[in-house]
Design a protein around this motif. Structure first.
Motif, PDB file in Angstrom:
ATOM      1  N   GLN A  37      43.472   7.214  22.079  1.00 47.03           N
ATOM      2  CA  GLN A  37      44.014   7.492  21.138  1.00 47.03           C
ATOM      3  C   GLN A  37      45.124   6.819  20.782  1.00 47.03           C
ATOM      4  N   ILE A  38      46.166   6.451  21.616  1.00 38.89           N
ATOM      5  CA  ILE A  38      46.723   5.534  21.450  1.00 38.89           C
ATOM      6  C   ILE A  38      46.772   4.447  22.126  1.00 38.89           C
ATOM      7  N   THR A  39      45.887   3.894  23.011  1.00 37.22           N
ATOM      8  CA  THR A  39      44.657   3.066  23.123  1.00 37.22           C
ATOM      9  C   THR A  39      44.576   2.211  22.263  1.00 37.22           C
ATOM     10  N   LEU A  40      43.829   3.051  21.453  1.00 40.43           N
ATOM     11  CA  LEU A  40      42.863   2.495  20.336  1.00 40.43           C
ATOM     12  C   LEU A  40      43.930   2.136  19.193  1.00 40.43           C
ATOM     13  N   VAL A  41      45.425   2.681  19.468  1.00 40.90           N
ATOM     14  CA  VAL A  41      45.942   1.975  18.079  1.00 40.90           C
ATOM     15  C   VAL A  41      46.627   1.028  17.718  1.00 40.90           C
ATOM     16  N   ARG A  42      47.006   1.150  19.248  1.00 41.96           N
ATOM     17  CA  ARG A  42      47.576  -0.222  19.939  1.00 41.96           C
ATOM     18  C   ARG A  42      47.006  -1.892  20.169  1.00 41.96           C
ATOM     19  N   LEU A  43      45.490  -1.071  20.255  1.00 42.76           N
ATOM     20  CA  LEU A  43      44.846  -2.488  20.226  1.00 42.76           C
ATOM     21  C   LEU A  43      44.281  -2.451  18.818  1.00 42.76           C
ATOM     22  N   ALA A  44      44.220  -1.662  17.508  1.00 35.56           N
ATOM     23  CA  ALA A  44      44.159  -2.184  16.295  1.00 35.56           C
ATOM     24  C   ALA A  44      44.732  -2.953  16.088  1.00 35.56           C
ATOM     25  N   GLY A  45      46.056  -2.514  16.120  1.00 36.54           N
ATOM     26  CA  GLY A  45      47.725  -3.848  16.392  1.00 36.54           C
ATOM     27  C   GLY A  45      47.486  -5.171  16.597  1.00 36.54           C
ATOM     28  N   HIS A  46      46.280  -5.600  17.422  1.00 35.42           N
ATOM     29  CA  HIS A  46      46.396  -6.646  18.116  1.00 35.42           C
ATOM     30  C   HIS A  46      45.472  -7.308  18.682  1.00 35.42           C
ATOM     31  N   TRP A  47      43.940  -6.320  17.251  1.00 36.50           N
ATOM     32  CA  TRP A  47      42.299  -6.312  17.477  1.00 36.50           C
ATOM     33  C   TRP A  47      42.111  -8.075  17.012  1.00 36.50           C
ATOM     34  N   ARG A  48      43.321  -8.591  16.154  1.00 41.19           N
ATOM     35  CA  ARG A  48      41.960 -10.411  15.593  1.00 41.19           C
ATOM     36  C   ARG A  48      42.739 -11.698  17.027  1.00 41.19           C
ATOM     37  N   ARG A  49      43.690 -10.596  17.626  1.00 40.25           N
ATOM     38  CA  ARG A  49      44.345 -11.510  19.161  1.00 40.25           C
ATOM     39  C   ARG A  49      43.300 -11.656  20.010  1.00 40.25           C
ATOM     40  N   VAL A  50      43.557 -10.147  20.629  1.00 42.23           N
ATOM     41  CA  VAL A  50      42.870  -9.720  21.377  1.00 42.23           C
ATOM     42  C   VAL A  50      40.937 -10.207  21.296  1.00 42.23           C
ATOM     43  N   SER A  51      40.638 -10.241  20.295  1.00 41.60           N
ATOM     44  CA  SER A  51      39.161 -10.388  20.187  1.00 41.60           C
ATOM     45  C   SER A  51      38.848 -11.827  20.080  1.00 41.60           C
ATOM     46  N   ARG A  52      39.662 -12.146  20.206  1.00 38.35           N
ATOM     47  CA  ARG A  52      39.010 -14.218  20.023  1.00 38.35           C
ATOM     48  C   ARG A  52      39.276 -14.270  21.826  1.00 38.35           C
ATOM     49  N   THR A  53      39.581 -13.361  22.212  1.00 37.15           N
ATOM     50  CA  THR A  53      39.343 -14.075  23.760  1.00 37.15           C
ATOM     51  C   THR A  53      37.962 -13.618  24.725  1.00 37.15           C
ATOM     52  N   GLY A  54      37.464 -13.100  23.333  1.00 38.96           N
ATOM     53  CA  GLY A  54      35.749 -12.764  23.903  1.00 38.96           C
ATOM     54  C   GLY A  54      35.574 -11.519  24.891  1.00 38.96           C
TER      55      GLY A  54
END
Length: 174
Positions: A37-54
């Motif tokens: 849950q902690i990991t996914l919360v952090r991921l959600a906050g950075h999803w736009r940037r992180v998902s751009r890497t593919g």
């Protein structure tokens, strides 16, 4: 696909694998759920940037392993004051369950970094370079942590010798 939909699709596809890795790291189902849950919360906050890497897996793994070490450090600050120890369940008699318990207990004896390296290398079948990338350390650190972790497993859990290998017995039957 909009970012919210792509995030949901990613989580749906990866939640089982993330939960398994988190359980192996923590050794406790509830702590594993918290870690995911902690990991996914952090991921959600950075999803736009992180998902751009593919490949958001690298970010997710690194975040999970870093958070595990942080949570482990924080756990030592908290004292659990209970009048009675919690009840323990009886172990199952099947060989697979018994071995799983031994592996879980052996992993629990390792330092968090050693545990993370061994899980990445042998459970997730990652290379030394990939493990170093996920953990944000050098390949030589991964090698030394792997060596130290396996040596500690050999010492504290000799019943797992067929899993971790025994030095000097390369040609012998086990």
């Amino acid at each position: 696909m909009d970012p919210e939909e792509s995030f949901r699709a990613y989580v749906a596809a990866r939640i089982a694998a993330l939960s398994r890795s988190a359980y192996l790291l923590t050794g406790d189902r509830h702590q594993a759920e918290d870690l995911v849950q902690i990991t996914l919360v952090r991921l959600a906050g950075h999803w736009r940037r992180v998902s751009r890497t593919g490949d958001p897996d690298a970010y997710v793994r690194r975040t999970m392993y870093s958070q595990h070490v942080s949570l482990w450090r924080r756990r030592w600050r908290n004292v659990d004051l209970r009048a009675e120890p919690p009840e323990r369940t009886a172990p199952d008699d099947t060989a697979g369950v018994a071995r799983a318990l031994v592996v879980r207990q052996a992993l629990a004896r390792l330092a968090p970094r050693q545990r993370a390296v061994l899980i990445l290398r042998f459970f997730e079948d990652r290379t030394e370079v990939e493990a170093a990338d996920v953990l944000g350390c050098s390949v030589s650190t991964v090698k030394s942590q792997t060596r130290a972790g396996l040596a500690r497993l050999r010492t504290h859990a000799p019943e797992l010798a067929d899993l971790v290998g025994v030095p000097g017995r390369a040609g012998e039957d086990r």
